[in-house]
Design a protein around this motif. Structure first.
Motif, PDB file in Angstrom:
ATOM      1  N   THR A  68       0.727  -1.222  -0.096  1.00 54.37           N
ATOM      2  CA  THR A  68      -0.163  -0.028  -0.153  1.00 54.37           C
ATOM      3  C   THR A  68       0.780   1.317   0.191  1.00 54.37           C
ATOM      4  O   THR A  68       1.751   1.297   0.950  1.00 54.37           O
ATOM      5  CB  THR A  68      -0.952   0.117   1.321  1.00 54.37           C
ATOM      6  N   LEU A 104      -2.629  -6.532  -8.309  1.00 51.38           N
ATOM      7  CA  LEU A 104      -3.439  -6.403  -7.070  1.00 51.38           C
ATOM      8  C   LEU A 104      -4.423  -7.275  -6.752  1.00 51.38           C
ATOM      9  O   LEU A 104      -5.497  -6.791  -6.135  1.00 51.38           O
ATOM     10  CB  LEU A 104      -3.928  -4.901  -7.107  1.00 51.38           C
ATOM     11  N   ARG A 152       0.914  -8.852  -3.515  1.00 50.90           N
ATOM     12  CA  ARG A 152       0.712  -7.807  -4.529  1.00 50.90           C
ATOM     13  C   ARG A 152       2.136  -7.454  -4.925  1.00 50.90           C
ATOM     14  O   ARG A 152       3.234  -7.534  -4.781  1.00 50.90           O
ATOM     15  CB  ARG A 152       0.137  -6.632  -3.991  1.00 50.90           C
TER      16      ARG A 152
END
Length: 285
Positions: free
Chosen positions: A84, A108, A114
């Motif tokens: 993030t 994602l 990710r």
């Protein structure tokens, strides 16, 4: 008989005179001269080749060394605990060093680690500092750098373009001064088109080299992995533990395989007992 012989002799003399006259006419016929425009175009082509080989276009070694053209590329793999905010951080970092993002590809998917890949272009002066700053986004896993020297090709292209443009000017002068036949004008325009095509191709290649040498290309690969520990060189104690684990593992593996072999043989032994048992009992009786 005499009249027949005389007639044949006259006919032969007539044919011989006709062939001699025909041969004389063909040999005395004027040859078509080569077009003067074609000769001038040929001379310009020879002059251009001579200019390329001996002209003023080639830079001196010291000048070339001071203005080297090098294409820099690099790739950097980074591991982060949390993906993030990585995209925003890379965007800000690229703007800080005066570059831009040429391509971005993000994965994602929910429930999986990710990751993302960015192709970044930054000025040559910021190449090393940008790589160092990018490494601070997480834990650098792999870093590669390459440099390709294209100075010789760059200088040669500049020389050839200057030479071709001089040749273009001479052809334009020849076209303006030509008052001859249409075929001469068409021949000059055809040569002019060929020269201009060569110039456009070389200028396109020169622009490509200029872009690649002014801006470096960096590929950033960032993936998410929590509690990541970079691999370290094993010490002596680690080597002993690894060797012991490998040896005991081999023993357990051998015992497991032997037990599996026994289990695999049991059904066959039962079948053999059912068949051979009655026969052996009958033989005993």
């Amino acid at each position: 008989m005499f009249r027949l012989t005389l007639a044949l002799a006259c006919l032969a003399a007539t044919l011989g005179c006709g062939q001699s006259a025909s041969h004389r006419i063909s040999s005395d016929a004027p040859k078509v001269p080569r077009s003067e425009v074609a000769n001038k175009l040929k001379e310009l082509g020879v002059a251009f080749e001579s200019y390329r080989e001996n002209g003023e276009a080639i830079s001196s070694p010291s000048e070339a060394a001071d203005n080297r053209k090098i294409i820099y590329t690099a790739s950097l793999s980074i591991v982060v605990d949390d993906f993030t905010g990585v995209e925003q951080s890379i965007t800000s970092l690229v703007k800080q060093y005066g570059g831009f993002i040429a391509n971005a590809n993000l994965a994602l998917n929910q429930g999986s680690e990710r990751s993302g890949t960015w192709t970044v272009r930054v000025p040559v002066a910021s190449f090393e500092s940008f790589l160092d700053a990018s490494g601070d986004l997480g834990v650098p896993e792999r870093r590669e750098q390459n440099g390709q020297d294209v100075t010789e090709e760059y200088v040669d292209l500049e020389a050839r373009i200057r030479s071709k443009k001089k040749l273009e000017e001479r052809i334009l002068e020849l076209l303006a001064a030509n008052k001859g036949e249409i075929k001469d004008v068409i021949e000059v325009e055809r040569e002019l088109s060929r020269v201009r095509t060569d110039i456009e191709q070389m200028e396109g290649r020169l622009r490509y080299l200029a872009d690649r040498t002014e801006l470096t290309t960096i590929t950033l690969y960032v993936r998410e992995q929590q509690d990541y520990q970079p691999p370290q060189a094993p010490g002596f104690g680690t080597q002993i533990a690894t060797t012991w684990t490998g040896s005991t593992g081999a023993i357990f593996s051998l015992a497991k395989n032997a037990m599996l072999a026994v289990v695999a043989c049991v059904p066959w032994l039962l079948i053999a007992g059912l068949v051979v048992g009655p026969w052996w009992a009958w033989r005993r009786k």
